[in-house]
Design a protein around this motif. Structure first.
Motif, PDB file in Angstrom:
ATOM      1  N   LEU A  85      -4.759  -4.076  -7.273  1.00 54.38           N
ATOM      2  CA  LEU A  85      -6.047  -3.897  -6.614  1.00 54.38           C
ATOM      3  C   LEU A  85      -6.583  -2.483  -6.807  1.00 54.38           C
ATOM      4  O   LEU A  85      -7.770  -2.297  -7.067  1.00 54.38           O
ATOM      5  CB  LEU A  85      -5.942  -4.218  -5.115  1.00 54.38           C
ATOM      6  N   GLU A  86      -5.715  -1.491  -6.666  1.00 48.10           N
ATOM      7  CA  GLU A  86      -6.144  -0.102  -6.821  1.00 48.10           C
ATOM      8  C   GLU A  86      -5.063   0.688  -7.546  1.00 48.10           C
ATOM      9  O   GLU A  86      -3.880   0.384  -7.443  1.00 48.10           O
ATOM     10  CB  GLU A  86      -6.396   0.545  -5.443  1.00 48.10           C
ATOM     11  N   GLY A  87      -5.480   1.748  -8.277  1.00 53.79           N
ATOM     12  CA  GLY A  87      -4.537   2.630  -8.943  1.00 53.79           C
ATOM     13  C   GLY A  87      -4.079   2.060 -10.280  1.00 53.79           C
ATOM     14  O   GLY A  87      -4.850   1.429 -11.002  1.00 53.79           O
TER      15      GLY A  87
ATOM     16  N   ARG B 170      -4.341  -2.249 -14.889  1.00 51.60           N
ATOM     17  CA  ARG B 170      -5.421  -1.512 -14.234  1.00 51.60           C
ATOM     18  C   ARG B 170      -6.031  -2.388 -13.153  1.00 51.60           C
ATOM     19  O   ARG B 170      -5.819  -3.598 -13.140  1.00 51.60           O
ATOM     20  CB  ARG B 170      -6.467  -1.098 -15.278  1.00 51.60           C
ATOM     21  N   PRO B 171      -6.815  -1.804 -12.233  1.00 49.06           N
ATOM     22  CA  PRO B 171      -7.383  -2.600 -11.138  1.00 49.06           C
ATOM     23  C   PRO B 171      -8.119  -3.841 -11.657  1.00 49.06           C
ATOM     24  O   PRO B 171      -8.866  -3.778 -12.630  1.00 49.06           O
ATOM     25  CB  PRO B 171      -8.347  -1.624 -10.468  1.00 49.06           C
TER      26      PRO B 171
ATOM     27  N   THR C 246      -0.757   3.291  -5.006  1.00 49.68           N
ATOM     28  CA  THR C 246      -1.649   2.190  -5.356  1.00 49.68           C
ATOM     29  C   THR C 246      -1.526   1.049  -4.362  1.00 49.68           C
ATOM     30  O   THR C 246      -0.697   1.080  -3.448  1.00 49.68           O
ATOM     31  CB  THR C 246      -1.310   1.679  -6.768  1.00 49.68           C
ATOM     32  N   SER C 247      -2.368   0.028  -4.556  1.00 50.95           N
ATOM     33  CA  SER C 247      -2.304  -1.201  -3.765  1.00 50.95           C
ATOM     34  C   SER C 247      -2.143  -2.377  -4.719  1.00 50.95           C
ATOM     35  O   SER C 247      -2.926  -2.524  -5.664  1.00 50.95           O
ATOM     36  CB  SER C 247      -3.584  -1.381  -2.933  1.00 50.95           C
TER      37      SER C 247
ATOM     38  N   THR D 227      -9.201  -9.101  -4.672  1.00 47.82           N
ATOM     39  CA  THR D 227      -8.917  -9.085  -3.231  1.00 47.82           C
ATOM     40  C   THR D 227      -8.529 -10.469  -2.730  1.00 47.82           C
ATOM     41  O   THR D 227      -7.922 -10.593  -1.657  1.00 47.82           O
ATOM     42  CB  THR D 227     -10.136  -8.583  -2.439  1.00 47.82           C
TER      43      THR D 227
ATOM     44  N   GLU E 263       0.883  -1.166   0.000  1.00 44.82           N
ATOM     45  CA  GLU E 263       0.000   0.000   0.000  1.00 44.82           C
ATOM     46  C   GLU E 263       0.920   1.215   0.000  1.00 44.82           C
ATOM     47  O   GLU E 263       1.525   1.555   1.018  1.00 44.82           O
ATOM     48  CB  GLU E 263      -0.920   0.002   1.217  1.00 44.82           C
TER      49      GLU E 263
END
Length: 339
Positions: free
Chosen positions: A224-226, A241-242, A207-208, A259, A184
């Motif tokens: 996962l994100e960003g 991408r996510p 991002t994650s 996740t 993270e």
């Protein structure tokens, strides 16, 4: 002579149609000490029988050696008929030796060790050299690390992260990962964050994502994100991408629930359509135990499997066995997986 021949014929039949014999009958075929001794004499003299490109044994030479050891040398002038019978007998003995050797091989299953336990004490350790820290997480543990820029990294079992004491004055925030880590990253557009492994580099702004790199052949990045940019040693680049995932060859795929790739930091084993050999290696890494397969073909069996990392190894094996796809058991301190 006929009794011996009949037994060899019966052994041949057992080799071709073992389903027609009971275990007791097969054991009886191998209990003939003289036959086993002949088998060992001949196999010792021609170890090439067990090699792929072996040449055919010299029956005459082996027979002469065998007669000398057994004290069966013929007297000169012995009838030719007897000689032919003896040659027939040794030919049958050669056949019997090969069959018995194969039967002995069948009675001892092959073993394929895919993971070995580490007998050293498993402890968290930190090394520092020239202003660079290296944190080592042993098998059976995971740990959260907060980096100098407040980015957070969860390190999985048997993983290490190399990072500087401070990112100040650096154009990029670079860390080096071996094993598996969930990141993270604190946002800092002016100073991109870079995760390096032996096979890939992952560059992010904020991002994650999860990186798995226990070996160069099994490197994975899941976002996962960003957004992240992944590149290999040949400077080939790929934008994720996510919900997207890539392997060490930069082959991008979509994942239904990204996740799941961070389930391990929540204390779970989670495998979705994963090869059994990878599942067992992960269990070996967490419980620090040898993993042995008795059948090579079942390594590629794909399973969906979920369990708590706090469960005992025996509980995990019982869960696997309940699926009725494989049989896993503890034997002499190691996990043996068969069918």
């Amino acid at each position: 002579m006929m009794e011996r021949k009949d037994k060899i014929v019966r052994t041949l039949d057992a080799m071709e149609h073992p389903e027609n014999f009971t275990k007791e009958e097969l054991d009886a075929l191998l209990s003939d000490e003289e036959c086993v001794r002949i088998c060992r004499d001949l196999l010792d003299s021609r170890e090439a029988l067990a090699r792929r490109y072996a040449t055919a044994p010299d029956v005459e030479a082996e027979w002469q050696s065998f007669k000398h050891r057994q004290g069966l040398c013929q007297a000169s002038g012995q009838p030719k008929k007897r000689s032919r019978m003896l040659y027939t007998g040794i030919a049958l003995s050669v056949a019997a030796s090969v069959i018995l050797f194969l039967l002995l091989r069948l009675s001892v299953p092959e073993e394929y060790t895919v993971f070995r336990a580490d007998l050293e004490a498993q402890v968290v350790s930190m090394e520092t050299k020239n202003g660079v820290h290296t944190l080592h997480i042993p098998r059976g543990m995971s740990q959260l690390l907060v980096l100098p820029d407040s980015s957070r990294v969860w390190l999985n079992a048997e993983s290490s992260l190399q990072y500087p004491e401070s990112f100040e004055g650096m154009k990029r925030r670079e860390v080096y990962l071996k094993g598996e880590g969930y990141f993270e990253v604190t946002k800092d557009a002016a100073h991109p964050f870079m995760v390096k492994t032996d096979a890939l580099e992952t560059q992010v702004l904020g991002t994650s994502f999860n990186v798995k790199a226990y070996s160069g052949n099994d490197t994975q990045v899941t976002l996962l994100e960003g957004s992240v940019k992944v590149s290999d040693r040949h400077h080939k680049e790929l934008l994720l991408r996510p919900g997207e995932h890539t392997d060490g060859q930069l082959r991008k795929t979509s994942v239904e629930n990204c996740t799941d790739y961070r389930a391990w930091i929540d204390g779970q084993f989670y495998f979705d359509d994963v090869e059994l050999v990878e599942i067992m290696r992960e269990l070996g890494r967490w419980y620090n135990v040898d993993i042995v397969f008795t059948h090579k073909e079942i390594m590629q069996e794909r399973l969906h499997f979920q369990a708590e990392r706090s469960d005992s190894l025996q509980d995990i094996l019982e869960l696997l066995n309940c699926m009725q796809r494989v049989k896993a058991r503890m034997e002499k301190g190691k996990v043996v997986v068969g069918v």
